[in-house]
Design a protein around this motif. Sequence first.
Motif, PDB file in Angstrom:
ATOM      1  N   GLN A  67      26.277  -7.071 -34.631  1.00  0.00           N
ATOM      2  CA  GLN A  67      26.554  -6.198 -35.767  1.00  0.00           C
ATOM      3  C   GLN A  67      25.274  -5.574 -36.325  1.00  0.00           C
ATOM      4  O   GLN A  67      25.327  -4.720 -37.202  1.00  0.00           O
ATOM      5  CB  GLN A  67      27.260  -6.993 -36.874  1.00  0.00           C
ATOM      6  N   ALA A  68      24.130  -5.997 -35.776  1.00  0.00           N
ATOM      7  CA  ALA A  68      22.858  -5.443 -36.235  1.00  0.00           C
ATOM      8  C   ALA A  68      22.498  -4.154 -35.509  1.00  0.00           C
ATOM      9  O   ALA A  68      21.543  -3.477 -35.897  1.00  0.00           O
ATOM     10  CB  ALA A  68      21.747  -6.474 -36.027  1.00  0.00           C
ATOM     11  N   TYR A  82      20.189  -2.712 -38.330  1.00  0.00           N
ATOM     12  CA  TYR A  82      20.305  -3.249 -39.678  1.00  0.00           C
ATOM     13  C   TYR A  82      19.493  -4.536 -39.785  1.00  0.00           C
ATOM     14  O   TYR A  82      19.877  -5.579 -39.273  1.00  0.00           O
ATOM     15  CB  TYR A  82      21.774  -3.509 -40.022  1.00  0.00           C
ATOM     16  N   LYS A 141      21.150  -7.660 -41.128  1.00  0.00           N
ATOM     17  CA  LYS A 141      21.989  -8.424 -40.209  1.00  0.00           C
ATOM     18  C   LYS A 141      21.169  -9.290 -39.258  1.00  0.00           C
ATOM     19  O   LYS A 141      21.613 -10.354 -38.835  1.00  0.00           O
ATOM     20  CB  LYS A 141      22.870  -7.476 -39.384  1.00  0.00           C
ATOM     21  N   ASP A 142      19.968  -8.791 -38.914  1.00  0.00           N
ATOM     22  CA  ASP A 142      19.078  -9.522 -38.014  1.00  0.00           C
ATOM     23  C   ASP A 142      17.647  -9.115 -38.339  1.00  0.00           C
ATOM     24  O   ASP A 142      17.223  -8.019 -37.977  1.00  0.00           O
ATOM     25  CB  ASP A 142      19.407  -9.205 -36.552  1.00  0.00           C
TER      26      ASP A 142
END
Length: 314
Positions: A253-254, A271, A274-275
């Motif tokens: 999701q990153a 992102y 996210k990470d």
Amino acid sequence: MQRILDPAQIEGFAERSLPRVRLADPRSLFARRAQRLRELAQGHSLGDYLLLMATVAEGQQLALDSLVPALRAEQFPQQLGRQIELAHEHRMPPLQIAGWPRSPRWRDILNDLCGTVAAAPGFPAGVRSVCERIRSSPQPEIEAQADSLVLAPAVAAEVSTAPFVMAALQVYWAGMAATLKGGDVSPIDVVGVCPLCGTLPVASIVRSDKHSPGYRYLHCGLCATEWHMVRITCSHCFANEGILYHTVENGSQAVRAESCGQCHTYRKILYQEKDPGVEPVADDLASIALDLLMSEEGFHRASGNPLLWQKTEE
């Protein structure tokens, strides 16, 4: 009547207080990229290639560590004084890659990188052969390859040698950029290219650090400079309608693809929230499954990755 602003408008109002341009940290630029590539290589279908590029990045860091103090000792920033003034006056990149008079030093960097990779264990004989071919190539041929990569930053006549040539150019430009101060680089009129060297971005990243939390920056694939662009905006045609976000099923999701319904292009957007370990060049390279998905959906990349090239059509 209360006025409701969309996220892009809210971010636009905050532009005056956030850093518009972020210069790369030369002390860790390629070391971080190498570390990320090694992490992403674990269990990856392109693991061997990611490890090869990690070795290249480690060589890049060694070269950059030597280049920056050498440029400063030669008073390179002082030599750029008038160039920076003209760049500010005309709102153009101070180290414009197109037409820049490259020093022979960049070819020395290329030879050193090839020597590092050729000496590294665990890679196929073909990798060593490519490195030896580059090191034995005539100077005009190497310069012509560099010119072709600068002029057509998505395709290459020699896809096997292109990542190494580009890696040397990255070190050379990152070294020059490291001698500048933040005030030497300012936003330019052409917002879709790097304000320092004029190169297209490889991807964008939404930062989560204390200096620019939640703000999106485009990341230069050459000198690693970052410049601000409001979110929910196409980084190619600058439309803010028809913007969609795509991910691979069960993927990170990153890393997403930001597509534009008007120009039908996309770039990856990362992102950091996210990470925290995301790195634009490395994560873009490792998310090739997302590129395949976007191709199937009828979108094409707005710009390529400096470490992966397509063959020039005959």
